[in-house]
Design a protein around this motif. Structure first.
Motif, PDB file in Angstrom:
ATOM      1  N   ALA A   1       0.861  -1.192   0.000  1.00  0.00           N
ATOM      2  CA  ALA A   1       0.000   0.000   0.000  1.00  0.00           C
ATOM      3  C   ALA A   1       0.889   1.230   0.000  1.00  0.00           C
ATOM      4  O   ALA A   1       1.662   1.434   0.944  1.00  0.00           O
ATOM      5  N   ALA A   2       0.774   2.035  -1.059  1.00  0.00           N
ATOM      6  CA  ALA A   2       1.706   3.155  -1.171  1.00  0.00           C
ATOM      7  C   ALA A   2       1.163   4.280  -2.025  1.00  0.00           C
ATOM      8  O   ALA A   2       0.361   4.067  -2.935  1.00  0.00           O
ATOM      9  N   PRO A   3       1.672   5.485  -1.756  1.00  0.00           N
ATOM     10  CA  PRO A   3       1.447   6.569  -2.711  1.00  0.00           C
ATOM     11  C   PRO A   3       2.413   6.357  -3.876  1.00  0.00           C
ATOM     12  O   PRO A   3       3.435   5.693  -3.719  1.00  0.00           O
ATOM     13  N   VAL A   4       2.081   6.895  -5.013  1.00  0.00           N
ATOM     14  CA  VAL A   4       2.987   6.830  -6.159  1.00  0.00           C
ATOM     15  C   VAL A   4       3.801   8.114  -6.181  1.00  0.00           C
ATOM     16  O   VAL A   4       3.249   9.212  -6.194  1.00  0.00           O
ATOM     17  N   TYR A   5       5.110   7.956  -6.141  1.00  0.00           N
ATOM     18  CA  TYR A   5       6.042   9.081  -6.197  1.00  0.00           C
ATOM     19  C   TYR A   5       6.836   8.972  -7.486  1.00  0.00           C
ATOM     20  O   TYR A   5       7.567   8.000  -7.684  1.00  0.00           O
ATOM     21  N   TRP A   6       6.695   9.942  -8.341  1.00  0.00           N
ATOM     22  CA  TRP A   6       7.489  10.021  -9.564  1.00  0.00           C
ATOM     23  C   TRP A   6       7.434   8.708 -10.347  1.00  0.00           C
ATOM     24  O   TRP A   6       8.431   8.089 -10.665  1.00  0.00           O
ATOM     25  N   MET A   7       6.227   8.227 -10.594  1.00  0.00           N
ATOM     26  CA  MET A   7       5.932   7.017 -11.355  1.00  0.00           C
ATOM     27  C   MET A   7       6.452   5.735 -10.711  1.00  0.00           C
ATOM     28  O   MET A   7       6.711   4.749 -11.386  1.00  0.00           O
ATOM     29  N   GLY A   8       6.604   5.706  -9.400  1.00  0.00           N
ATOM     30  CA  GLY A   8       7.090   4.503  -8.737  1.00  0.00           C
ATOM     31  C   GLY A   8       6.724   4.469  -7.270  1.00  0.00           C
ATOM     32  O   GLY A   8       6.035   5.353  -6.747  1.00  0.00           O
ATOM     33  N   PHE A   9       7.203   3.422  -6.604  1.00  0.00           N
ATOM     34  CA  PHE A   9       7.026   3.308  -5.164  1.00  0.00           C
ATOM     35  C   PHE A   9       7.893   4.350  -4.464  1.00  0.00           C
ATOM     36  O   PHE A   9       8.951   4.715  -4.970  1.00  0.00           O
ATOM     37  N   PRO A  10       7.498   4.818  -3.280  1.00  0.00           N
ATOM     38  CA  PRO A  10       8.378   5.698  -2.509  1.00  0.00           C
ATOM     39  C   PRO A  10       9.718   4.986  -2.240  1.00  0.00           C
ATOM     40  O   PRO A  10       9.754   3.765  -2.084  1.00  0.00           O
ATOM     41  N   ALA A  11      10.784   5.748  -2.171  1.00  0.00           N
ATOM     42  CA  ALA A  11      12.124   5.176  -1.997  1.00  0.00           C
ATOM     43  C   ALA A  11      12.207   4.267  -0.768  1.00  0.00           C
ATOM     44  O   ALA A  11      12.859   3.218  -0.808  1.00  0.00           O
ATOM     45  N   GLN A  12      11.541   4.646   0.310  1.00  0.00           N
ATOM     46  CA  GLN A  12      11.597   3.856   1.536  1.00  0.00           C
ATOM     47  C   GLN A  12      11.004   2.466   1.317  1.00  0.00           C
ATOM     48  O   GLN A  12      11.509   1.472   1.829  1.00  0.00           O
ATOM     49  N   MET A  13       9.909   2.389   0.563  1.00  0.00           N
ATOM     50  CA  MET A  13       9.285   1.104   0.290  1.00  0.00           C
ATOM     51  C   MET A  13      10.097   0.329  -0.750  1.00  0.00           C
ATOM     52  O   MET A  13      10.255  -0.891  -0.644  1.00  0.00           O
ATOM     53  N   LYS A  14      10.604   1.036  -1.733  1.00  0.00           N
ATOM     54  CA  LYS A  14      11.398   0.392  -2.786  1.00  0.00           C
ATOM     55  C   LYS A  14      12.611  -0.307  -2.191  1.00  0.00           C
ATOM     56  O   LYS A  14      12.985  -1.401  -2.627  1.00  0.00           O
ATOM     57  N   ALA A  15      13.224   0.288  -1.180  1.00  0.00           N
ATOM     58  CA  ALA A  15      14.371  -0.345  -0.526  1.00  0.00           C
ATOM     59  C   ALA A  15      13.977  -1.692   0.081  1.00  0.00           C
ATOM     60  O   ALA A  15      14.703  -2.683  -0.055  1.00  0.00           O
TER      61      ALA A  15
END
Length: 182
Positions: free
Chosen positions: A84-98
């Motif tokens: 569950a995430a907001p979309v930041y700059w066409m992707g997952f937030p950096a914290q979730m992406k990590a």
């Protein structure tokens, strides 16, 4: 017996629209007899994968000692994971992406400990009302499912949610219904 669900949230801003979607999903799941735990990756200190190929050499998925260690037991005990995430700059937030990047240790040739997760769902929101932004993230999500061998339980997104509380009651009902329908 109900399923054990891990809801991985990505927003560094708590109580926002994606957290509201996550909470609605959890409510529906718990009403159907499932149990859920929420892991707020957006508020944790998780470093990105450095491609060192040292997975599992110290008994953990990643040799870097960070908050991913808190996530490991949940990954290994829950049968369903909801992102569950907001979309930041066409992707997952950096914290979730990590956190997502470190799932590499569980799949492919490096996966020494099995994940209990066999199913997944995706909940997204963001300021852009156009579907293209969310389709891009959903494509990446489907590739993750393919790599890890998980079954997709659905994708829900709502655009036009730039400010906290912009999420629609309809989206919250749909998220709750997804949780109830597991």
């Amino acid at each position: 017996m109900g399923k054990k669900i891990l809801v991985l949230t990505g927003s560094p801003r708590g109580s926002g629209n994606s957290d509201m979607l996550a909470d609605a999903f959890i409510k529906g799941a718990e009403e159907s007899g499932h149990s859920a735990v929420k892991f707020e990756a957006g508020k944790k200190k998780i470093g990105g994968c450095t491609a060192c190929d040292q997975c599992w050499t110290n008994g953990h998925a990643c040799v870097d000692q960070d908050d991913f260690y808190e996530l490991e037991p949940l990954l290994e005990s829950c049968g369903v994971m909801v992102l569950a995430a907001p979309v930041y700059w066409m992707g997952f937030p950096a914290q979730m992406k990590a956190a997502i990047d470190k799932l590499y240790a569980y799949g492919g040739s490096g996966g020494l400990r099995p994940l209990a997760i066999k199913e997944s769902a995706l909940l997204l929101c963001g300021g852009d009302p156009a579907a293209a932004e969310y389709d891009y993230v959903a494509q990446g999500y489907k590739m993750i499912l393919s790599f890890l061998g998980w079954r997709d339980r659905g994708v829900l997104w709502q655009g036009g949610t730039g400010a906290p509380g912009d999420i629609s009651p309809d989206a919250l009902q749909k998220a709750e219904g997804m949780g109830r329908g597991l």
